[in-house]
Design a protein around this motif. Sequence first.
Motif, PDB file in Angstrom:
ATOM      1  N   ILE A  40       0.858  -1.183   0.000  1.00 21.27           N
ATOM      2  CA  ILE A  40       0.000   0.000   0.000  1.00 21.27           C
ATOM      3  C   ILE A  40       0.895   1.234   0.000  1.00 21.27           C
ATOM      4  O   ILE A  40       1.827   1.341   0.813  1.00 21.27           O
ATOM      5  CB  ILE A  40      -0.956  -0.021   1.208  1.00 21.27           C
ATOM      6  N   GLU A  69       1.329   5.035   0.682  1.00 21.01           N
ATOM      7  CA  GLU A  69       0.736   6.198   1.340  1.00 21.01           C
ATOM      8  C   GLU A  69       1.404   7.421   0.726  1.00 21.01           C
ATOM      9  O   GLU A  69       2.629   7.536   0.745  1.00 21.01           O
ATOM     10  CB  GLU A  69       0.996   6.142   2.845  1.00 21.01           C
ATOM     11  N   TYR A  70       0.601   8.312   0.135  1.00 18.91           N
ATOM     12  CA  TYR A  70       1.204   9.433  -0.578  1.00 18.91           C
ATOM     13  C   TYR A  70       0.495  10.741  -0.241  1.00 18.91           C
ATOM     14  O   TYR A  70      -0.633  10.748   0.275  1.00 18.91           O
ATOM     15  CB  TYR A  70       1.193   9.176  -2.096  1.00 18.91           C
ATOM     16  N   HIS A 109      -3.250  10.152   1.012  1.00 18.02           N
ATOM     17  CA  HIS A 109      -4.103   9.150   0.357  1.00 18.02           C
ATOM     18  C   HIS A 109      -3.384   7.807   0.329  1.00 18.02           C
ATOM     19  O   HIS A 109      -2.179   7.736   0.540  1.00 18.02           O
ATOM     20  CB  HIS A 109      -4.439   9.588  -1.077  1.00 18.02           C
ATOM     21  N   LYS A 129      -2.936   4.071  -1.934  1.00 16.49           N
ATOM     22  CA  LYS A 129      -3.165   3.328  -3.176  1.00 16.49           C
ATOM     23  C   LYS A 129      -2.653   1.903  -2.970  1.00 16.49           C
ATOM     24  O   LYS A 129      -1.529   1.713  -2.505  1.00 16.49           O
ATOM     25  CB  LYS A 129      -2.424   4.003  -4.327  1.00 16.49           C
ATOM     26  N   GLU A 130      -3.478   0.937  -3.334  1.00 14.51           N
ATOM     27  CA  GLU A 130      -3.092  -0.461  -3.128  1.00 14.51           C
ATOM     28  C   GLU A 130      -2.504  -1.045  -4.398  1.00 14.51           C
ATOM     29  O   GLU A 130      -3.042  -0.839  -5.492  1.00 14.51           O
ATOM     30  CB  GLU A 130      -4.317  -1.313  -2.746  1.00 14.51           C
ATOM     31  N   GLU A 163       4.230   2.328 -11.949  1.00 12.98           N
ATOM     32  CA  GLU A 163       3.670   3.138 -10.862  1.00 12.98           C
ATOM     33  C   GLU A 163       4.457   4.435 -10.694  1.00 12.98           C
ATOM     34  O   GLU A 163       5.570   4.430 -10.171  1.00 12.98           O
ATOM     35  CB  GLU A 163       3.704   2.315  -9.549  1.00 12.98           C
TER      36      GLU A 163
END
Length: 434
Positions: A32, A34-35, A43, A45-46, A69
């Motif tokens: 995951i 975390e950004y 937020h 993103k997985e 990514e």
Amino acid sequence: GCARPTPQHRHRQPAPMRLKRFLLRYFPPGIILEYEKRDGSTHMKEINLMELTAESSPGAIADQIIRTEPLVSPARRPQLMRLLGRLCTQLEQYRTADFSLSKILRAHVLPLTNCAFNKNGDRFVTGSYDRTCKVWDTDSGAELHTLEGHSNVVYCVAFNNPFGDKVVTGSFDKTAKVWSASTGECLHTYRGHRTEIVCASFDPNGSTIATGSMDHTAMLWDVETGAALHTLAGHTAEIVTLDFNQTGRQIITGSFDNTVRVWDVRSGACVHTLKGHLGEVSAASFNFEGTTCISGSIDRTCKIWDVASGQCIGTLRGHTDEVLDVAFNPQGTKIVTGSADGTARVFSTATKACTAILVGHSSEISKVAFSPQGHKVLTASSDKTARLWDPEEAKALQVLEGHTDEIFSCAFNYSGDAIITGSKDNTCRIWRCA
């Protein structure tokens, strides 16, 4: 912070978002991100790694993530490889380990109805015909709390995993209650069903509870306020199974009216009615990604449904009697079915082919589950045993013996090193990896 661009990747656009940290999800494997956005908001993103195995190359997967990514810069490669290595190691854990009996707990005077672990397996709850639910310490076997207040059978019990600080109980007294797992205090009583409640669950965020009843409806409740949010009406017979998807935005209900319904949690609207079974539905479950769901039926089949379209995309046949339980492996690539014919079957989700028939129980299998790593299947039977199987080789690994009456409940804890079994002999047994 981000690495400064070097000539070989100067072509990468400066990201409007900044990666703060990686979080690991062991089962099913995922990373995951975390950004932070430009406005400073955080937020998640997985990145799901459903194909990951113990043999996977962390380097190749890291390169693929960096290629696809934008949040992950090449400077993060060593860190990413370390994390992928940890995920691969976790998938191998307990593959060859045997389980042995750790505790026998005589939980209640009257028969048990159900039992459930919290996420890490250090606490579990039992429901009973004695109208109570009990909270137990797994290691010591000590009874921590007796949750008293229902005026009839406590039929279903569940923790708000992954948090584990609350318990929901559903009762034949037509109410559900939410309790503090640490103090045993009743936080809310949910009134609204007209008949017995037979299934109950928290959503994965722990903010909503769903209850299913013999009154043909399911209800959604707010955990914090205790308010009724929606009544999910439409089934024409009792609801016996329900399951939230991983985001908590959808729920499925399975009914004795031969259908499964997909509901939107926010609006309470029915999105799809999944029709096709020729008999009562006994069990239903989402895959981890929420893209497909499965249902088992008295008609001896398991059906696979596409959640977006509501279409049946496969019917799994082969059992010679009722299908009583169904489950996906954590990755969603395999399905296990348990039947009144005394066998369990493993199917490939992609090809719909039966890849293993697990033969050994002498009577019906009421519960099936994959281990969190996905390399073992657990079955519980009315022949008084639970069994562990290798789903690849279709071979029996272990028989968990000792109960003196049928076993109706079995589950792994999150890490896969503990198993709980509940029996009509009025005991719960805890089994641990040697």
